[in-house]
Design a protein around this motif. Structure first.
Motif, PDB file in Angstrom:
ATOM      1  N   SER A  63      25.740 -37.829  -7.603  1.00  0.00           N
ATOM      2  CA  SER A  63      26.115 -38.185  -6.223  1.00  0.00           C
ATOM      3  C   SER A  63      25.390 -37.314  -5.194  1.00  0.00           C
ATOM      4  CB  SER A  63      27.629 -38.069  -6.040  1.00  0.00           C
ATOM      5  OG  SER A  63      28.291 -39.086  -6.750  1.00  0.00           O
ATOM      6  N   ALA A  64      25.380 -35.992  -5.415  1.00  0.00           N
ATOM      7  CA  ALA A  64      24.717 -35.080  -4.475  1.00  0.00           C
ATOM      8  C   ALA A  64      23.217 -35.362  -4.413  1.00  0.00           C
ATOM      9  CB  ALA A  64      24.973 -33.631  -4.887  1.00  0.00           C
ATOM     10  N   LYS A  65      22.635 -35.630  -5.590  1.00  0.00           N
ATOM     11  CA  LYS A  65      21.205 -35.949  -5.657  1.00  0.00           C
ATOM     12  C   LYS A  65      20.902 -37.222  -4.865  1.00  0.00           C
ATOM     13  CE  LYS A  65      17.849 -37.667  -9.015  1.00  0.00           C
ATOM     14  NZ  LYS A  65      17.728 -38.245 -10.382  1.00  0.00           N
ATOM     15  N   ALA A  66      21.800 -38.217  -4.961  1.00  0.00           N
ATOM     16  CA  ALA A  66      21.605 -39.489  -4.260  1.00  0.00           C
ATOM     17  C   ALA A  66      21.599 -39.278  -2.743  1.00  0.00           C
ATOM     18  CB  ALA A  66      22.701 -40.484  -4.652  1.00  0.00           C
ATOM     19  N   ILE A  67      22.562 -38.489  -2.238  1.00  0.00           N
ATOM     20  CA  ILE A  67      22.642 -38.227  -0.789  1.00  0.00           C
ATOM     21  C   ILE A  67      21.377 -37.511  -0.314  1.00  0.00           C
ATOM     22  CG2 ILE A  67      23.955 -37.109   1.049  1.00  0.00           C
ATOM     23  CD1 ILE A  67      25.450 -39.424  -0.339  1.00  0.00           C
ATOM     24  N   LYS A  68      20.940 -36.523  -1.074  1.00  0.00           N
ATOM     25  CA  LYS A  68      19.745 -35.746  -0.712  1.00  0.00           C
ATOM     26  C   LYS A  68      18.511 -36.644  -0.666  1.00  0.00           C
ATOM     27  CE  LYS A  68      16.874 -31.918  -2.312  1.00  0.00           C
ATOM     28  NZ  LYS A  68      16.554 -31.035  -3.450  1.00  0.00           N
ATOM     29  N   GLU A  69      18.346 -37.497  -1.700  1.00  0.00           N
ATOM     30  CA  GLU A  69      17.154 -38.351  -1.768  1.00  0.00           C
ATOM     31  C   GLU A  69      17.175 -39.451  -0.710  1.00  0.00           C
ATOM     32  OE1 GLU A  69      16.745 -39.761  -5.776  1.00  0.00           O
ATOM     33  OE2 GLU A  69      15.967 -37.839  -6.506  1.00  0.00           O
ATOM     34  N   LEU A  70      18.369 -39.925  -0.345  1.00  0.00           N
ATOM     35  CA  LEU A  70      18.461 -40.926   0.723  1.00  0.00           C
ATOM     36  C   LEU A  70      17.923 -40.362   2.035  1.00  0.00           C
ATOM     37  CD1 LEU A  70      21.955 -42.568   0.059  1.00  0.00           C
ATOM     38  CD2 LEU A  70      19.753 -43.729   0.011  1.00  0.00           C
ATOM     39  N   LYS A  71      18.269 -39.106   2.309  1.00  0.00           N
ATOM     40  CA  LYS A  71      17.777 -38.470   3.542  1.00  0.00           C
ATOM     41  C   LYS A  71      16.263 -38.249   3.470  1.00  0.00           C
ATOM     42  CE  LYS A  71      22.200 -36.352   4.669  1.00  0.00           C
ATOM     43  NZ  LYS A  71      22.989 -35.131   4.833  1.00  0.00           N
ATOM     44  N   GLU A  72      15.761 -37.950   2.258  1.00  0.00           N
ATOM     45  CA  GLU A  72      14.323 -37.713   2.088  1.00  0.00           C
ATOM     46  C   GLU A  72      13.501 -38.973   2.315  1.00  0.00           C
ATOM     47  OE1 GLU A  72      13.969 -36.074  -1.809  1.00  0.00           O
ATOM     48  OE2 GLU A  72      14.591 -34.043  -1.206  1.00  0.00           O
ATOM     49  N   ILE A  73      14.080 -40.147   2.015  1.00  0.00           N
ATOM     50  CA  ILE A  73      13.308 -41.391   2.188  1.00  0.00           C
ATOM     51  C   ILE A  73      13.557 -42.056   3.542  1.00  0.00           C
ATOM     52  CG2 ILE A  73      13.139 -41.859  -0.288  1.00  0.00           C
ATOM     53  CD1 ILE A  73      15.334 -43.960   0.042  1.00  0.00           C
ATOM     54  N   GLY A  74      14.253 -41.333   4.441  1.00  0.00           N
ATOM     55  CA  GLY A  74      14.330 -41.816   5.820  1.00  0.00           C
ATOM     56  C   GLY A  74      15.656 -42.349   6.304  1.00  0.00           C
ATOM     57  N   VAL A  75      16.718 -42.290   5.476  1.00  0.00           N
ATOM     58  CA  VAL A  75      18.047 -42.727   5.949  1.00  0.00           C
ATOM     59  C   VAL A  75      18.563 -41.710   6.961  1.00  0.00           C
ATOM     60  CG1 VAL A  75      20.441 -43.169   5.276  1.00  0.00           C
ATOM     61  CG2 VAL A  75      18.565 -43.994   3.837  1.00  0.00           C
ATOM     62  N   LYS A  76      18.900 -42.160   8.152  1.00  0.00           N
ATOM     63  CA  LYS A  76      19.257 -41.241   9.248  1.00  0.00           C
ATOM     64  C   LYS A  76      20.670 -40.687   9.138  1.00  0.00           C
ATOM     65  CE  LYS A  76      16.101 -43.338  12.587  1.00  0.00           C
ATOM     66  NZ  LYS A  76      15.986 -44.091  13.862  1.00  0.00           N
ATOM     67  N   LYS A  77      21.592 -41.476   8.571  1.00  0.00           N
ATOM     68  CA  LYS A  77      22.998 -41.052   8.601  1.00  0.00           C
ATOM     69  C   LYS A  77      23.719 -41.520   7.339  1.00  0.00           C
ATOM     70  CE  LYS A  77      26.916 -41.211  11.846  1.00  0.00           C
ATOM     71  NZ  LYS A  77      27.404 -41.834  13.094  1.00  0.00           N
ATOM     72  N   THR A  78      24.508 -40.618   6.745  1.00  0.00           N
ATOM     73  CA  THR A  78      25.365 -40.986   5.616  1.00  0.00           C
ATOM     74  C   THR A  78      26.820 -40.773   6.023  1.00  0.00           C
ATOM     75  OG1 THR A  78      25.112 -38.758   4.691  1.00  0.00           O
ATOM     76  CG2 THR A  78      23.668 -40.474   3.822  1.00  0.00           C
ATOM     77  N   VAL A  79      27.671 -41.731   5.642  1.00  0.00           N
ATOM     78  CA  VAL A  79      29.083 -41.716   6.053  1.00  0.00           C
ATOM     79  C   VAL A  79      29.951 -41.973   4.830  1.00  0.00           C
ATOM     80  CG1 VAL A  79      30.815 -42.771   7.569  1.00  0.00           C
ATOM     81  CG2 VAL A  79      28.430 -42.626   8.313  1.00  0.00           C
ATOM     82  N   MET A  80      31.131 -41.356   4.774  1.00  0.00           N
ATOM     83  CA  MET A  80      32.088 -41.645   3.697  1.00  0.00           C
ATOM     84  C   MET A  80      33.404 -42.122   4.292  1.00  0.00           C
ATOM     85  SD  MET A  80      33.402 -39.237   0.550  1.00  0.00           S
ATOM     86  CE  MET A  80      34.595 -38.289   1.494  1.00  0.00           C
ATOM     87  N   LEU A  81      33.904 -43.242   3.789  1.00  0.00           N
ATOM     88  CA  LEU A  81      35.206 -43.765   4.181  1.00  0.00           C
ATOM     89  C   LEU A  81      36.145 -43.649   2.983  1.00  0.00           C
ATOM     90  CD1 LEU A  81      34.153 -47.114   5.941  1.00  0.00           C
ATOM     91  CD2 LEU A  81      34.304 -44.839   6.942  1.00  0.00           C
TER      92      LEU A  81
END
Length: 810
Positions: A636-654
């Motif tokens: 999970s942590a790796k996924a969040i980190k890599e999403l930001k590396e490929i240009g995703v501006k914002k991650t949110v958790m509901l």
């Protein structure tokens, strides 16, 4: 293979003994019902609650978005009885809702195979004319698989529409055969043989024509003999092209590649350029042959990526093994799967143990061990032991059939780029033809010293290079290759439109439980207060939760570990987003979160803990709490980190969990924004808020478990469901399904999408660039027909080969 072939007696246990053993193993039968006319979300929740309480129903889930009720029935002989009871429940709650078997909803859709279709431009015309038929709701031609997918307003019109389609195809492409798609594999074998025969005939014809052309070019003959040899060569090489062009003109189909090549080469003969007229047609036909071979190989490569369909099943009948089609096997039948064979249908192992290769479904190479009592999914490969399996789903409802249907029909949801190119090609060719006409006529009339023969030749070059096939073929092939490549890596994308949307992901919103965490709950602490023991507190909580299938409820019941007296339970009431109110042996019991305690005005203590806290109150007094912990997934942590590396501006958790738990998990994973203690409808409201804050071009992706998150999945630009293998609700609700339950696969999906879009853009720029340059050079008399033919078929071949790179993940 015709019918059933006996293969000899089974050498393991006698079949009677196997059948006897199966009585001690319980397995569930899944049924899906369409709730036609359902428009009340509250009523949907009531239906789900009442159906789940039916004796014999293991679980029930209503997907409000797709209006589908998915039931797990514990015993197959109770299926009819429970479906009848379900219909009665629906009638009582929503009298206007009609209950149908889910398959009925699909009966209006059917598929026609366009055998021999090789012209992408003609495919677009067939699609357009079929869509215009009054009985047709939608029609999509998948050029890659040569399938015409038709949805009718009424299934009764299938025969008449099929006849109308045959007439349309006969008018546009006379050599194409229209076949109603069936599961008969012999037809595909015959098609492959036909393709080989056609290629051989074409090569022989081109070889003879080429040889006569070479003789006419090398040796010096009289003018008449030379012209005769060139004409014979031209008829052998290009006669079919000219004939097709004439037939198409007679049917009103003027502007196509046959017309362009026919008029260009005949024009060359008219101005005395005999060798060039034949050579250009020869080069064109050779190029077309190579293009067909490249496209066919591409199709086969994509098909090989998704070759998970089992060819047969070893059915056991009275101790005798019979080789049959998977479609001929029924629920409750017993099949044998030997080492090296694909598991043909979903079922439960009733004898044997082995290791299964699940890579065809999940893209993961790690094998899975199975033994008696384990569920197995179709499409996996048995590696070593012999497995005896009792079938729990028909082939049409099996995992492999659903995945195949999903991937095969992905091309019917075209990306915006595909739709643009199809519309562009419709107007592009006529514009080019009239431009060429102007180029042939205007300069000789307006420029002193210009000759008609000189400018006609330049116009012919203009015509030859203009064909849009490089784009019309390679772009859908690129998107389909991307979908195939994603599927090989455990990511199912439902259409090119979703694949293209993943290029502009700006915000990724995650559900917590079952998405970023494993969703496997375990009771880690029981804290009673005021005169109640741990065992009593756990007993009250387990009894109250006994009607719920929620993972938290299951964990409490599992921790209690004793039989629950359901007769002692009265006035059961589940309050959405809060918890449960119930009477147990006359005691008023409240089991739920802080909101439930606050709404009932119970004074309580809320501990600071990373786990989920379930509070318990007895007769209006706080009795204690139970702490339940859920583990974060490894990647999970790796996924969040890599999403930001490929240009995703914002991650949110509901999450519906407490603020303390939500903040702790969110900060540990590096998520930008956390919203906790949300009710289901509040999640949708939050999605609306977040969506309003992003840019107009950016896309919002929601990632959930696909079961409880259907409204939010439907609201997002792209809905991604985790843990899709075997989950009907996930495959129904989401646009993308991650089959391995790994958040890091979201990054894989976005990378595939970006690579696919990059390849598509490369093909558009390359094809248009080369064609434009040759058109300009041809207009100024620099380029010849040789360069023009390369600009047509040469560019198409290169574009097709480039499109196939989309199947490979870097």
């Amino acid at each position: 293979m015709n019918g059933k072939i006996k293969r000899g007696k089974i050498r393991s246990k006698d079949i009677k003994s196997i059948a006897k053993d199966t009585k001690n193993i319980s397995f569930k039968v899944k049924k899906r019902l369409l709730l036609d006319g359902l428009c009340c979300a509250n009523c949907a929740a009531k239906i789900e609650d009442k159906v789940s309480k039916l004796n014999g129903v293991a679980s029930a889930s209503v997907n409000f978005v797709s209006k589908t009720l998915t039931m797990e029935i514990e015993e197959e002989d109770k299926v009819s009885e429970l479906i009848a009871a379900t219909k009665q429940i629906v009638t009582n709650i929503e009298p206007d809702v009609t209950v149908k078997e889910k398959e009925v909803a699909k009966s209006n859709k059917f598929v026609l195979l366009l055998d021999g279709l090789c012209c992408a431009n003609c495919a677009a015309k067939i699609e357009r004319e079929t869509q215009s038929l009054p009985e047709v709701m939608s029609a999509i031609v998948d050029f890659v698989s040569k399938r015409l997918i038709i949805e009718l307003q009424d299934a009764k019109n299938k025969v008449s529409v099929t006849e109308d389609v045959k007439k349309i195809v006969k008018r546009i492409e006379p050599h194409v055969n229209v076949i109603v798609e069936s599961s008969n594999r012999n037809s595909s074998v015959n098609n492959k043989e036909d393709e080989k025969d056609d290629n051989k005939k074409e090569l022989i014809k081109l070889g003879i024509g080429g040889a006569i052309f070479a003789v006419a070019t090398i040796f010096n003959f009289s003018f008449d003999l030379e012209l005769l040899l060139y004409l014979i060569s031209y008829v052998l090489v290009g006669g079919e092209v000219v004939l097709r062009a004439l037939k198409n003109i007679a049917r009103g189909q003027v502007f196509d590649e046959n017309f362009l090549m026919g008029i260009a080469t005949i024009g060359a003969f008219a101005i005395g350029e005999f060798p060039e007229g034949v050579a250009v047609m020869l080069f064109y036909q050779v190029g077309e042959l190579f293009q067909d071979i490249a496209v066919n190989r591409s199709r086969k490569s994509i098909a090989a990526l998704m070759d998970i369909r089992p060819d047969y099943a070893n059915l056991l009948v009275n101790g005798v093994e019979q080789k049959v089609w998977p479609e001929d096997v029924n629920i409750g039948d017993v099949i044998l799967v030997k080492p090296g064979e694909k598991v043909p249908l979903d079922g439960m192992v009733i004898e044997g143990n082995s290791v299964l290769d699940t890579s065809a479904l999940t893209g993961e190479s790690i094998p899975r061990e199975v033994a008696t009592g384990d569920e197995v999914l179709s499409g996996t490969i048995n590696k070593n032991g012999v497995l005896t399996i009792k079938v729990t789903k028909d082939f049409g409802e099996s995992t492999v059939a659903k995945i195949l249907d999903l991937v095969q029909n992905a091309s019917s949801k075209k990306a915006p780029t595909e739709n643009f190119i199809t519309k562009f090609a419709r107007y592009y060719t006529p514009v080019v033809v009239f431009s060429a006409l102007a180029l042939a006529l205007l300069p000789p009339l307006l420029i002193p010293g210009a000759t008609f023969s000189q400018w006609i030749y330049r116009a012919l070059v203009f015509l030859v290079v203009s064909c849009p096939c490089a784009l019309v073929v390679s772009i859908p092939l690129g998107f389909f290759g991307g979908i195939g490549g994603a599927s090989k890596n455990g990511v199912l994308v439902k259409g090119g439109n979703y694949l293209e949307a993943l290029n502009n992901v700006e915000v990724v919103v995650f559900d917590k439980t079952g998405t970023l965490t494993k969703g496997i709950f375990k009771v880690t602490d029981v804290k009673p207060v005021y005169g109640v023991s741990k065992d009593e507190l756990l007993e009250y909580a387990a009894s109250a939760e006994s009607h719920s299938s929620h993972p938290i409820a299951t964990s409490i019941i599992r921790e209690y570990g004793k039989d629950i007296n359901r007769n002692s339970i009265e006035n059961y009431n589940e309050v959405s987003g809060h918890g449960i109110k119930v009477k147990i042996n006359g005691v008023k019991v409240l089991v739920g979160n802080e909101k439930l305690m606050s709404s009932e005005r119970i004074s309580f203590t809320s501990p600071e803990t990373a786990g989920t806290v379930v509070h318990v109150a007895l007769d209006g007094k706080y009795a204690g709490y139970i702490i339940i912990s859920d583990e974060i997934k490894e990647d999970s942590a790796k996924a969040i980190k890599e999403l930001k590396e490929i240009g995703v501006k914002k991650t949110v958790m509901l999450t519906g969990d407490s603020a303390f738990v939500g903040e702790k998990v969110g900060k540990e994973l590096g998520i930008d924004k956390i919203f906790a203690e949300l009710l289901p409808h509040e999640k949708v409201e939050k999605i609306e808020e977040i969506n309003a804050q992003k840019s107009s071009r950016g896309k919002l992706v929601f990632v959930g478990d696909g079961i409880n998150d259907a409204p939010v999945l439907a609201r997002a630009d792209v809905g991604i469901a985790m843990g899709g293998v075997g989950s009907d609700a996930a495959i129904e609700a989401a646009d993308v399904v991650i089959m391995t339950d790994e958040p890091s696969k979201i990054v894989t999906a976005i990378k595939v999408a970006k690579k696919t879009k990059s390849i598509v853009i490369q093909n558009i720029v390359f094809a248009f660039g080369v064609k434009l340059i040759i058109m300009i050079l041809g207009a100024f008399g620099v380029a010849t027909m040789w360069e023009a033919v390369f600009g047509d078929v040469g560019v198409a071949i290169i574009a097709v080969l480039n499109a196939m790179r989309a199947m490979r993940i870097d």
